[in-house]
Design a protein around this motif. Structure first.
Motif, PDB file in Angstrom:
ATOM      1  N   MET A   1       2.597  -1.222   0.593  1.00 62.48           N
ATOM      2  CA  MET A   1       3.071  -2.403  -0.083  1.00 62.48           C
ATOM      3  C   MET A   1       3.985  -3.212   0.827  1.00 62.48           C
ATOM      4  O   MET A   1       5.060  -3.632   0.447  1.00 62.48           O
ATOM      5  CB  MET A   1       3.803  -2.016  -1.369  1.00 62.48           C
ATOM      6  CG  MET A   1       2.908  -1.394  -2.399  1.00 62.48           C
ATOM      7  SD  MET A   1       3.612  -1.236  -4.047  1.00 62.48           S
ATOM      8  CE  MET A   1       5.153  -0.404  -3.753  1.00 62.48           C
TER       9      MET A   1
ATOM     10  N   GLU B   1       3.324  -6.166   2.182  1.00 65.16           N
ATOM     11  CA  GLU B   1       3.258  -7.565   1.795  1.00 65.16           C
ATOM     12  C   GLU B   1       3.570  -7.647   0.311  1.00 65.16           C
ATOM     13  O   GLU B   1       3.781  -6.642  -0.342  1.00 65.16           O
ATOM     14  CB  GLU B   1       1.859  -8.110   2.087  1.00 65.16           C
ATOM     15  CG  GLU B   1       1.540  -8.111   3.564  1.00 65.16           C
ATOM     16  CD  GLU B   1       0.142  -8.589   3.854  1.00 65.16           C
ATOM     17  OE1 GLU B   1      -0.620  -8.795   2.899  1.00 65.16           O
ATOM     18  OE2 GLU B   1      -0.185  -8.740   5.023  1.00 65.16           O
ATOM     19  N   SER B   2       3.580  -8.850  -0.197  1.00 63.69           N
ATOM     20  CA  SER B   2       3.888  -9.027  -1.610  1.00 63.69           C
ATOM     21  C   SER B   2       2.693  -8.580  -2.452  1.00 63.69           C
ATOM     22  O   SER B   2       1.810  -9.363  -2.757  1.00 63.69           O
ATOM     23  CB  SER B   2       4.231 -10.488  -1.883  1.00 63.69           C
ATOM     24  OG  SER B   2       4.583 -10.635  -3.227  1.00 63.69           O
ATOM     25  N   SER B   3       2.670  -7.312  -2.798  1.00 59.41           N
ATOM     26  CA  SER B   3       1.592  -6.792  -3.629  1.00 59.41           C
ATOM     27  C   SER B   3       1.886  -7.106  -5.080  1.00 59.41           C
ATOM     28  O   SER B   3       2.998  -7.517  -5.438  1.00 59.41           O
ATOM     29  CB  SER B   3       1.482  -5.274  -3.437  1.00 59.41           C
ATOM     30  OG  SER B   3       2.612  -4.635  -4.012  1.00 59.41           O
TER      31      SER B   3
ATOM     32  N   GLN C   1       2.239  -4.960  -7.340  1.00 61.00           N
ATOM     33  CA  GLN C   1       3.276  -4.024  -7.768  1.00 61.00           C
ATOM     34  C   GLN C   1       4.660  -4.566  -7.415  1.00 61.00           C
ATOM     35  O   GLN C   1       5.589  -4.479  -8.220  1.00 61.00           O
ATOM     36  CB  GLN C   1       3.068  -2.636  -7.139  1.00 61.00           C
ATOM     37  CG  GLN C   1       1.880  -1.894  -7.697  1.00 61.00           C
ATOM     38  CD  GLN C   1       0.589  -2.151  -6.928  1.00 61.00           C
ATOM     39  OE1 GLN C   1       0.462  -3.104  -6.173  1.00 61.00           O
ATOM     40  NE2 GLN C   1      -0.383  -1.289  -7.131  1.00 61.00           N
ATOM     41  N   ASP C   2       4.810  -5.118  -6.203  1.00 62.50           N
ATOM     42  CA  ASP C   2       6.089  -5.705  -5.788  1.00 62.50           C
ATOM     43  C   ASP C   2       6.465  -6.874  -6.699  1.00 62.50           C
ATOM     44  O   ASP C   2       7.625  -7.017  -7.098  1.00 62.50           O
ATOM     45  CB  ASP C   2       6.020  -6.208  -4.343  1.00 62.50           C
ATOM     46  CG  ASP C   2       5.938  -5.095  -3.322  1.00 62.50           C
ATOM     47  OD1 ASP C   2       6.326  -3.952  -3.636  1.00 62.50           O
ATOM     48  OD2 ASP C   2       5.472  -5.366  -2.197  1.00 62.50           O
TER      49      ASP C   2
ATOM     50  N   GLY D   1      -1.097  -0.409 -10.630  1.00 56.42           N
ATOM     51  CA  GLY D   1      -2.298  -0.200  -9.823  1.00 56.42           C
ATOM     52  C   GLY D   1      -3.475   0.236 -10.675  1.00 56.42           C
ATOM     53  O   GLY D   1      -4.604  -0.245 -10.495  1.00 56.42           O
TER      54      GLY D   1
ATOM     55  N   THR E   1      -5.972  -3.430  -3.375  1.00 54.72           N
ATOM     56  CA  THR E   1      -4.922  -3.044  -4.302  1.00 54.72           C
ATOM     57  C   THR E   1      -4.680  -1.561  -4.165  1.00 54.72           C
ATOM     58  O   THR E   1      -5.386  -0.856  -3.469  1.00 54.72           O
ATOM     59  CB  THR E   1      -5.337  -3.345  -5.748  1.00 54.72           C
ATOM     60  OG1 THR E   1      -6.469  -2.546  -6.053  1.00 54.72           O
ATOM     61  CG2 THR E   1      -5.673  -4.811  -5.936  1.00 54.72           C
ATOM     62  N   ALA E   2      -3.698  -1.065  -4.896  1.00 53.28           N
ATOM     63  CA  ALA E   2      -3.375   0.357  -4.852  1.00 53.28           C
ATOM     64  C   ALA E   2      -4.540   1.210  -5.354  1.00 53.28           C
ATOM     65  O   ALA E   2      -4.668   2.362  -5.009  1.00 53.28           O
ATOM     66  CB  ALA E   2      -2.127   0.639  -5.689  1.00 53.28           C
TER      67      ALA E   2
ATOM     68  N   GLY F   1      -5.376  -9.038  -6.151  1.00 54.26           N
ATOM     69  CA  GLY F   1      -5.193  -8.495  -4.809  1.00 54.26           C
ATOM     70  C   GLY F   1      -3.807  -8.822  -4.302  1.00 54.26           C
ATOM     71  O   GLY F   1      -2.988  -9.411  -4.987  1.00 54.26           O
ATOM     72  N   SER F   2      -3.520  -8.429  -3.059  1.00 48.76           N
ATOM     73  CA  SER F   2      -2.201  -8.699  -2.507  1.00 48.76           C
ATOM     74  C   SER F   2      -2.024 -10.179  -2.234  1.00 48.76           C
ATOM     75  O   SER F   2      -0.937 -10.686  -2.239  1.00 48.76           O
ATOM     76  CB  SER F   2      -1.941  -7.888  -1.258  1.00 48.76           C
ATOM     77  OG  SER F   2      -2.889  -8.173  -0.275  1.00 48.76           O
TER      78      SER F   2
ATOM     79  N   LYS G   1      -0.244 -13.994   1.695  1.00 53.67           N
ATOM     80  CA  LYS G   1      -0.111 -13.661   3.110  1.00 53.67           C
ATOM     81  C   LYS G   1       0.600 -14.765   3.839  1.00 53.67           C
ATOM     82  O   LYS G   1       0.585 -15.870   3.455  1.00 53.67           O
ATOM     83  CB  LYS G   1      -1.480 -13.432   3.723  1.00 53.67           C
ATOM     84  CG  LYS G   1      -2.123 -12.212   3.132  1.00 53.67           C
ATOM     85  CD  LYS G   1      -3.313 -11.797   3.944  1.00 53.67           C
ATOM     86  CE  LYS G   1      -3.879 -10.560   3.293  1.00 53.67           C
ATOM     87  NZ  LYS G   1      -4.430  -9.608   4.054  1.00 53.67           N
TER      88      LYS G   1
END
Length: 179
Positions: free
Chosen positions: A1, A3-5, A7-8, A42, A150-151, A175-176, A179
């Protein structure tokens, strides 16, 4: 994690007070709560991606819910059919996936399924907010790069694009993407 996932983003949206509430509910500390939230988010996003990629009514419902989240709020007479602040259909979809997700997270973590279900109830409004923010960000040219994983390990763009670039939208929201 790194990058800004998603979850973050969910953890950031939760804030310290709700994270403390989740930790108390789980009988753990803040780090344990963060791990459980990340695992649960996730599993939920992975479940949504799988359903969106599937055919049939469930897949159509998930794709329609994401299309609704991505649309600007309706105004005037158009709101009579479903003006639930953009979260109506998506909230229902998230509620549907909550039981199987609670069971899967319970099996993975050892936390009782009813406790995980309570955590999911607390996460649904937060997920709606994160999805709406990510959908709004997709309108920015260059605001999204190639969708990340993703996770859950699913491929974000795997959903069939039934409304133009809906598969891309799903990948960018779930998705994440940042970017």
């Amino acid at each position: 994690m790194s990058e800004s996932s998603i979850q973050d983003d969910v953890l950031g949206e939760l804030g310290p007070d709700r994270l403390t509430e989740i930790a108390s509910l789980l009988g753990t500390d803040e780090n344990g709560a963060k791990e459980t939230v990340a695992t649960t988010v996730g599993a939920m996003t992975g479940g949504l991606q799988q359903q969106a990629a599937a055919g049939g009514d469930d897949g159509n419902e998930v794709r329609q819910a994401f299309a609704e989240v991505a649309e600007p709020p309706l105004q005037g007479v158009a709101t009579l059919g479903g003006g639930l602040l953009g979260g109506g259909l998506m909230a229902g979809v998230l509620a549907k996936v909550s039981k199987p997700v609670a069971a899967a997270v319970s099996k993975k973590t050892g936390i009782p399924a009813p406790t995980v279900a309570r955590v999911i109830e607390l996460l649904i409004p937060v997920l709606l907010a994160v999805f709406a923010k990510r959908a709004a960000d997709t309108g920015n040219p260059g605001g999204t790069g190639a969708p990340g994983s993703t996770a859950s390990g699913t491929t974000p763009g795997a959903a069939p694009a039934s409304g133009g670039g809906l598969g891309d939208l799903l990948g960018q929201i779930l998705g994440s993407g940042k970017k």
